[in-house]
Design an enzyme around this catalytic site. Structure first.
Site, PDB file in Angstrom:
ATOM      1  N   SER A 120      -5.768   2.876   4.710  1.00  0.00           N
ATOM      2  CA  SER A 120      -5.868   2.074   3.513  1.00  0.00           C
ATOM      3  C   SER A 120      -6.900   1.651   2.839  1.00  0.00           C
ATOM      4  CB  SER A 120      -4.389   1.142   3.727  1.00  0.00           C
ATOM      5  OG  SER A 120      -3.528   1.054   2.439  1.00  0.00           O
ATOM      6  N   SER A 169       0.918  -1.035  -0.317  1.00  0.00           N
ATOM      7  CA  SER A 169      -0.180   0.011   0.103  1.00  0.00           C
ATOM      8  C   SER A 169       0.333   1.152   0.305  1.00  0.00           C
ATOM      9  CB  SER A 169      -1.079  -0.042   1.335  1.00  0.00           C
ATOM     10  OG  SER A 169      -2.049  -0.854   0.550  1.00  0.00           O
ATOM     11  N   LYS A 171       0.034   3.869  -2.399  1.00  0.00           N
ATOM     12  CA  LYS A 171      -1.382   4.797  -2.656  1.00  0.00           C
ATOM     13  C   LYS A 171      -0.518   5.462  -2.912  1.00  0.00           C
ATOM     14  CE  LYS A 171      -4.523   1.635  -0.484  1.00  0.00           C
ATOM     15  NZ  LYS A 171      -4.117   0.573  -0.214  1.00  0.00           N
TER      16      LYS A 171
END
Length: 413
Positions: free
Chosen positions: A173, A115, A118
């Protein structure tokens, strides 16, 4: 009856397998279930009873300087000793203001980012989606989310404001929040294309984007160097800086809360201090991630005595609780001690002259002259595709099935 395989095809398949291992993608029987094999909790990879020690590719990108393309620890003259016990496969410590890389290990090793990708999503989409916009979420918006995706709890049929969606992305997240914002950006496919273009524009040559949220996909990789570029770029956007530095917030409720907002804490424990991890003094914020394939990944920015550092850590190999935060804390402390003293080993500003390969000062050629190597070996992305196609379709089916089956980020790392 098996079809005969020519020597050329056999060599292509061998090369493909080698490239998948280099990129950190699990191969072999463990992939069939979509879950890479994991060692016993008491075992440390590279130690007796653990997995085979992972090795960086022989040829890595030299973006930012030749020394950054070398394997192993890279430290310049005048630097203090590195912290003991660092086990991450890859890490970078950089001065966010000057762009100088103070030290690194396998900076350009392409590894699954989880993640932390991101951050690139935010770099790409934040400027294009109006801050005051809102969206009534449809089932179509959430279509295509991977099984087991981390989520903030978005409910189809409910309307959400853009700031709430971004808090869902950064604090929890939430892949559901990512998909809604991607829909507002023109869809997942367009967003992935936009992210790849943004990465290339930032000089992130190790990054190959296949999902907007970091959900594991075969061949999706980034590097400690590229993650540093993403975070440094994000800090220039006041909204990015605010969201990544928010420790807790209220999120709009749904049917389960009778419409009442509910509290969410940032899963970045150095920022929020949850689950027994002490907050880091001067932390600006960043992004954490975890998948079974990527291990723990973490990018942080912190400020002290007028200096701002960006530090990235990918996949610590020592199997102890919160090891990624321990190593991040050690590298941040080291960086604040080293800044202004250590000769840089490279730069995040690839147009500028970088440190020479020996790290002892003097002039050197910047990354622009020799940064085309993605670190994936001779095949590159084109070669990977060719090898799979030549294999007669079985490879394509294999990758498609694995993408559907892969377990996703548990970003509470």
């Amino acid at each position: 009856m098996r079809l005969p395989i020519s020597p050329q095809v056999r060599r292509a398949l061998v090369a493909l397998t080698a490239t998948a291992v280099t990129a950190g993608t699990a191969v072999g029987p463990a992939v069939a279930s979509g879950h890479p094999a994991k060692p016993p909790k008491s075992a440390t990879p590279g130690a007796p009873g653990g997995e085979a020690k992972k090795e960086p590719p022989a040829g890595m990108s030299q973006a930012g300087g030749a020394q950054l393309g070398k394997p192993g620890d890279q430290v310049g003259a005048g630097a203090p000793a590195l912290p003991p016990g660092l086990s991450a496969l890859s890490w970078v410590v950089a001065d966010a203001d000057t762009g100088q890389v103070l030290a690194a290990k396998n900076a350009h090793w392409p590894l699954p980012p989880a993640s932390t990708l991101k951050m690139l999503f935010a770099d790409t989409v934040l400027p294009g989606v109006p801050h005051d916009a809102s969206r009534k979420v449809s089932d179509e918006d959430l279509k295509g989310m991977g099984d087991g995706s981390s989520a903030v709890g978005i409910v189809p049929g409910q309307t959400y404001k853009v700031p709430d969606l971004w808090r869902g992305v950064f604090l929890r997240s939430g892949n559901d929040a990512v998909h809604v914002l991607a829909a507002m950006n023109g869809g997942v496919d367009k967003t992935v294309t936009d992210m790849q273009k943004k990465a290339e524009g930032l000089g992130a040559k190790d990054t190959h984007v296949l999902s907007p949220d970091g959900y594991d996909a075969p061949g999706q990789v980034s590097s400690a160097y590229d993650l540093a570029l993403f975070l440094r770029s994000g800090l220039k956007n006041k909204d990015f800086k605010e969201y990544c530095g928010t420790a807790s917030a209220d999120f709009p409720g749904g049917p389960n809360t009778k419409g009442k907002p509910f509290g969410i804490s940032n899963t970045n424990r150095l920022l929020s201090g949850i689950e027994g991890v002490a907050k880091y003094p001067g932390l600006i914020g960043g992004k954490n991630g975890y998948t079974t394939n990527a291990g723990n990944t973490l990018a942080e920015a912190a400020q002290r005595d007028g200096h701002t550092l960006v530090v990235t850590v990918m996949n610590p190999q020592e199997n102890t609780r919160d090891k990624v935060y321990t190593e991040m804390r050690q590298l941040l402390d080291w960086g604040f001690t080293a800044v202004g003293k250590a000769t840089p080993v490279g730069t995040l500003d690839q147009a500028l002259p970088s440190a020479p390969a020996d790290g002892k000062g003097g002039s050197a050629t910047g990354a622009a002259a020799g940064s085309s190597d993605s670190g994936l070996g001779a095949l590159g992305w084109t070669g990977i595709g060719a090898a799979v196609v030549v294999a007669g379709g079985a490879g394509v089916l294999f990758l498609t099935r694995r993408k559907k089956a892969k377990s996703q980020t548990d970003t509470v790392s």
